[in-house]
Write a protein that holds these residues in place. Structure first.
Motif, mmCIF file in Angstrom:
data_model
loop_
_atom_site.group_PDB
_atom_site.id
_atom_site.type_symbol
_atom_site.label_atom_id
_atom_site.label_comp_id
_atom_site.label_asym_id
_atom_site.label_seq_id
_atom_site.Cartn_x
_atom_site.Cartn_y
_atom_site.Cartn_z
ATOM 1 N N GLU A 1 -9.437 16.376 -6.468
ATOM 2 C CA GLU A 1 -8.123 15.030 -5.126
ATOM 3 C C GLU A 1 -8.804 15.195 -3.822
ATOM 4 O O GLU A 1 -9.214 15.640 -3.493
ATOM 5 C CB GLU A 1 -6.708 15.864 -5.407
ATOM 6 C CG GLU A 1 -6.442 15.975 -6.994
ATOM 7 C CD GLU A 1 -4.612 16.787 -6.865
ATOM 8 O OE1 GLU A 1 -4.332 14.934 -6.395
ATOM 9 O OE2 GLU A 1 -4.544 17.722 -6.672
ATOM 10 N N THR A 2 -8.754 13.221 -3.521
ATOM 11 C CA THR A 2 -8.708 12.879 -2.441
ATOM 12 C C THR A 2 -8.144 11.780 -2.052
ATOM 13 O O THR A 2 -6.983 11.651 -3.054
ATOM 14 C CB THR A 2 -10.167 12.356 -2.507
ATOM 15 O OG1 THR A 2 -11.096 11.767 -1.421
ATOM 16 C CG2 THR A 2 -10.550 11.382 -2.966
ATOM 17 N N ALA A 3 -7.596 11.980 -0.430
ATOM 18 C CA ALA A 3 -6.807 11.058 -0.427
ATOM 19 C C ALA A 3 -7.241 10.023 0.032
ATOM 20 O O ALA A 3 -8.756 9.402 0.469
ATOM 21 C CB ALA A 3 -5.773 11.930 1.419
ATOM 22 N N VAL A 4 -6.468 9.334 -1.003
ATOM 23 C CA VAL A 4 -6.271 7.081 -1.107
ATOM 24 C C VAL A 4 -5.135 6.318 -0.335
ATOM 25 O O VAL A 4 -4.270 7.156 -0.183
ATOM 26 C CB VAL A 4 -6.457 7.119 -2.137
ATOM 27 C CG1 VAL A 4 -7.993 7.852 -2.994
ATOM 28 C CG2 VAL A 4 -5.356 7.262 -3.479
ATOM 29 N N PRO B 1 0.553 -1.331 0.135
ATOM 30 C CA PRO B 1 -0.033 -0.139 0.446
ATOM 31 C C PRO B 1 0.683 1.553 -0.528
ATOM 32 O O PRO B 1 1.560 1.119 0.763
ATOM 33 C CB PRO B 1 -1.035 -0.032 1.365
ATOM 34 C CG PRO B 1 -0.189 -1.192 2.114
ATOM 35 C CD PRO B 1 0.695 -1.629 1.368
ATOM 36 N N ARG B 2 0.604 2.399 -0.759
ATOM 37 C CA ARG B 2 0.875 3.361 -0.361
ATOM 38 C C ARG B 2 0.234 4.564 -0.686
ATOM 39 O O ARG B 2 -1.471 4.664 -1.463
ATOM 40 C CB ARG B 2 2.083 4.044 -2.440
ATOM 41 C CG ARG B 2 2.778 2.504 -1.905
ATOM 42 C CD ARG B 2 4.438 3.328 -3.316
ATOM 43 N NE ARG B 2 4.872 4.731 -2.942
ATOM 44 C CZ ARG B 2 5.222 5.237 -3.960
ATOM 45 N NH1 ARG B 2 5.734 4.721 -5.078
ATOM 46 N NH2 ARG B 2 5.797 6.656 -3.608
ATOM 47 N N ALA B 3 0.448 5.828 -0.236
ATOM 48 C CA ALA B 3 -0.831 6.856 -0.091
ATOM 49 C C ALA B 3 -0.499 7.660 -1.480
ATOM 50 O O ALA B 3 0.207 7.600 -2.001
ATOM 51 C CB ALA B 3 -0.226 8.060 0.873
ATOM 52 N N TYR B 4 -1.913 8.243 -2.403
ATOM 53 C CA TYR B 4 -2.035 8.899 -3.198
ATOM 54 C C TYR B 4 -3.029 9.963 -2.759
ATOM 55 O O TYR B 4 -4.044 9.603 -1.840
ATOM 56 C CB TYR B 4 -2.218 7.846 -4.459
ATOM 57 C CG TYR B 4 -1.277 7.298 -4.731
ATOM 58 C CD1 TYR B 4 0.204 7.332 -5.105
ATOM 59 C CD2 TYR B 4 -1.471 5.896 -4.794
ATOM 60 C CE1 TYR B 4 1.028 6.368 -5.919
ATOM 61 C CE2 TYR B 4 -0.784 4.695 -4.721
ATOM 62 C CZ TYR B 4 0.781 4.990 -5.058
ATOM 63 O OH TYR B 4 2.250 4.087 -5.996
#
Length: 373
Positions: free
Chosen positions: A320-323, A307-310
Motif C-alpha cells: 500500500e502507498t499513501a495517496v 480530495p480525500r486521503a486513501y
C-alpha cells in the motif's frame, strides 16, 4: 433468541484447486444448499496446465468433480470459453497492442465470475456465488455490503476483487477470507476432509499462458513488428521485435548493445504503439508522482466530491502507498505522498480506506517526477 442464519442456495465456483474446494466445503458445512460448478474457460483445455502453471484443463475439471463428490454436493461444468476469450483473452491482447499493461485476473472477476457466472446463477434461483478468494464481505446495519481485506494480509486478494460493485458484493461469498490460516493449514483442512486436491500445487501466472511466455503468446497473435529502442533523447540503442513484448519498469531482456554512459542499468520508461518505439532510461526516471485513472468501479457508494486521503495498491502483491484522490468527470485523479515506480497505463489502481476497498479504476496517464519524461 437469536435468529438462525439464513440457508442460502449457493453456487460454488470450483477451479479444481485446494482453495475453492475448501471454500465449497465450508459453505456446505455452514448449512447452505451448495452446488459446485467448474467453468470451462479454455477452447483447448488440454493445453493450459504445465506443472503448476495455468488452469482450466480436463485434469482440473476432474479434480473439481472429485472434490464435489467428497463434499457431497451436485456438480456441473459450464462452458464459458467463448465469453472468456472475448472478455479476457482478446482484451488482454488488445491492451498490450495499445501499449498498456492489463491485469486479466481483474477482468476475469469482473466479466466472468461475477458477471456471466453470477447472472446465470441468479437466473437459476441461486442466492450467492462462492469462491476461494481471500477477502471479506461485511454487511452494514443498513444492509449494504462492503468489501474488506482478508484477515490474513499475507494471502489477501481484495486487489483483484476491487472491480466488484455493490450488487455483485450482495451475492458474493468468500468463506476463506475471515479466518487467519496459513496455506499449509488450508491444505491440512483439505486433507482432513478427504479432498484429493490437498497436495495439488497452486496455479501461477496467467492461466491462459501455460508456459509463462507472455511475449511468445502475444507474438503468435500480433506477429512480429520490429521497431526502435531509444533513450530519452531519441538516440536509437537497439531494435525490438514488437513493442507489445515490453512493460514499463522492465529491466531484463532489453538486448541493448550500447551501455549507458554511467554504466547503470536501463529500464523501460515508455511504450509507444503509434511509432512502435520503446524508450529506456535510468531507474529514477520511473518515479511517478501522480496519475489519472478511468472507468472507476466503486465497491458501494461513490466517494463524495473533493480530495480525500486513501491508501492505494497498484499490483496484486504490491504494498500500500499513501495517496490523495478525488473523482473527476473522466474518472479519478490520484497524487502520491511519495513517488512510486513501475506504474503503467492499463494497470488497475485500487483505493482503500483502512481495510475497506473503496473501488478501482484503470490507469490512463502518469506524471513523472523527472521533467520531460
Amino acid at each position: 433468541m437469536t435468529d438462525a442464519p439464513r440457508r442460502l442456495r449457493v453456487l460454488a465456483a470450483m477451479s479444481g484447486g485446494v482453495d475453492s474446494a475448501v471454500a465449497a466445503a465450508r459453505a456446505a458445512e455452514a448449512g447452505h444448499d451448495v452446488t459446485g460448478v467448474h467453468l470451462a474457460l479454455s477452447e483447448n483445455p488440454k493445453s493450459f496446465r504445465t506443472g503448476a502453471r495455468g488452469c482450466c484443463t480436463i485434469e482440473d475439471s476432474h479434480d473439481a468433480r472429485r472434490a464435489a463428490d467428497v463434499i457431497g454436493i451436485p456438480f456441473y461444468v459450464w462452458d464459458l470459453a467463448e465469453r472468456f476469450r472475448e472478455d479476457v483473452v482478446d482484451d488482454f491482447v488488445a491492451e498490450y497492442e495499445a501499449g498498456r499493461t492489463p491485469n486479466p485476473c481483474l477482468r476475469c472477476n469482473e466479466k466472468i465470475k461475477f458477471a456471466a457466472l453470477l447472472d446465470k446463477a441468479l437466473a437459476l434461483g441461486f442466492d450467492a456465488v462462492c469462491t476461494g478468494h481471500y477477502a471479506t464481505v461485511v454487511t452494514r446495519e443498513d444492509g449494504t455490503r462492503e468489501l474488506h481485506r482478508a484477515s490474513d494480509m499475507a494471502k489477501d486478494q481484495s486487489y483483484v476483487l476491487g472491480v466488484l460493485d455493490e450488487r455483485q458484493l450482495a451475492h458474493a461469498m468468500f468463506p476463506l477470507g475471515d479466518t487467519v490460516t496459513t496455506k499449509a493449514e488450508i491444505r491440512e483442512e483439505a486433507a482432513r476432509r478427504g479432498l484429493f486436491v490437498a497436495k495439488k500445487p497452486d496455479s501461477h501466472d496467467i492461466c491462459f499462458i501455460a508456459d509463462g511466455d507472455t511475449q511468445g503468446f502475444l507474438a503468435k497473435r500480433l506477429g512480429r513488428a520490429e521497431g526502435d529502442i531509444v533513450d530519452e533523447a531519441g538516440t536509437v540503442l537497439g531494435r525490438h521485435e514488437g513493442a507489445y513484448g515490453y512493460t514499463i519498469g522492465q529491466r531484463k531482456g532489453l538486448r541493448i548493445g550500447t551501455p549507458a554512459p554511467d554504466g547503470k542499468p536501463r529500464y523501460v520508461l515508455d511504450i509507444s504503439p503509434v511509432d512502435n518505439t520503446v524508450t529506456v532510461g535510468p531507474v529514477e526516471a520511473l518515479d511517478v508522482t501522480a496519475l489519472t485513472a478511468i472507468r472507476p468501479r466503486w465497491c458501494g457508494t461513490a466517494p463524495t466530491a473533493g480530495p480525500r486521503a486513501y491508501t492505494a495498491q497498484l499490483r496484486a502483491h504490491g504494498e500500500e502507498t499513501a495517496v490523495t484522490a478525488e473523482t473527476t468527470e473522466d474518472g479519478i485523479a490520484v497524487t502520491f505522498t511519495e513517488p512510486v515506480r513501475g506504474v503503467a497505463p492499463g494497470q488497475a489502481i485500487v483505493l482503500y480506506d483502512g481495510t475497506r476497498v473503496v473501488g478501482s479504476a484503470t490507469i490512463a496517464t502518469t506524471t513523472r517526477a523527472t521533467a520531460g519524461v
